[in-house]
Design an enzyme around this catalytic site. Sequence first.
Site, PDB file in Angstrom:
ATOM      1  N   ARG A 182     -61.179  -3.211   3.799  1.00  0.00           N
ATOM      2  CA  ARG A 182     -61.352  -2.858   5.198  1.00  0.00           C
ATOM      3  C   ARG A 182     -60.442  -3.706   6.065  1.00  0.00           C
ATOM      4  NH1 ARG A 182     -63.034   1.203   3.954  1.00  0.00           N
ATOM      5  NH2 ARG A 182     -64.945   2.323   4.530  1.00  0.00           N
ATOM      6  N   GLU A 194     -55.910   0.886  13.328  1.00  0.00           N
ATOM      7  CA  GLU A 194     -55.258   1.974  12.599  1.00  0.00           C
ATOM      8  C   GLU A 194     -55.174   3.223  13.466  1.00  0.00           C
ATOM      9  OE1 GLU A 194     -56.938   0.543   8.204  1.00  0.00           O
ATOM     10  OE2 GLU A 194     -57.671   2.408   9.100  1.00  0.00           O
ATOM     11  N   HIS A 215     -54.228   3.603   4.708  1.00  0.00           N
ATOM     12  CA  HIS A 215     -55.656   3.727   4.373  1.00  0.00           C
ATOM     13  C   HIS A 215     -55.893   4.924   3.446  1.00  0.00           C
ATOM     14  CE1 HIS A 215     -59.846   2.513   6.044  1.00  0.00           C
ATOM     15  NE2 HIS A 215     -59.936   2.888   4.776  1.00  0.00           N
TER      16      HIS A 215
END
Length: 326
Positions: free
Chosen positions: A233, A262, A281
């Site tokens: 994360r 992000e 991601h």
Amino acid sequence: MRVVLLTEPIDEAGRAMLAARGDVEIVDGHGLGADEMAHALARAHAIAVRVMPLPAELLAAARRLEVVAKHGVGVDNIDVAHCTARGIPVANTPGANAIAVAEHAMMLMLALAKDALRQDRAVRGGNWSGRLANTPFELHGRTLLVIGFGRSGQELARRARAFGMCVLAAGRSLDAGILAALEVEPVADWRAALPAADVVSINIPRPAGAGHMIGAAELAAMRRGALLVNCARGGIVDEAALAAALRDGQLAGAGLDVLGEEPPRADNPLLGLDNVMLSPHVAGNTGEAARRMAAATAANVLAAFDGRLDPACVVNRAGLAARSGS
């Protein structure tokens, strides 16, 4: 008839499971306007969610809600406390993307160790002089510290051992049988183990409300020239401190699938460093993992409707038990 709101598309494997039930209606939430989404939430008995934020104000509109099913593991996009207060289980899909995440972390480790990005740029630029520099190094014989020894951490350890690495593992609960089978050494304090590691991989969810787990002090404690990999994360690592450690050579490289913001801002200092390998991601997003996660998400929804939801998949089961007084 129970209504299942899909906030984003899922693989056909999961959709077909829901569609096969005669008592289930699927509502596709992707692309709905605000009024349409409000209507869909008001009808929903289940929400199957991938990355869409589900704050309390949205969840409150779902007055019939019986379960929130996360397509994946991390539930930081869901107001779990709100669900717990209403007695609504939040279920995830542990293990469904563990292999994908482990392979991605291994790819980042290998790419950094072999200086893959700079090697590729050299060939494209017609520069073959780097052949004699001997900057790449072997993972064989190196030490990997895995912080968080859940399913993805275990899968990563299995692959690292196959490459001849020594593996240290830190986690809240370490199964002695799994450690022995994988020939992994447990460590009680991952911070104390940082100086022993050539590679540190983060495989742990970010605790709610926590600050950076790895900041300037932890980076300074790592072995000089070590690698850092994060497929867990964003926000776990202090990115400004990481950029400084990479610039001054304290760390040789970092492989990051996740960032604190992000997409990242253009002025993120990590974007200008050539010893950082980034991905958007996507570590858990393989075709195989997508099918497993979709099927597991659908199974959780249907199990909740049938009163047989596996407690092992419920992330707020302790809160629900305390609320019920059991």
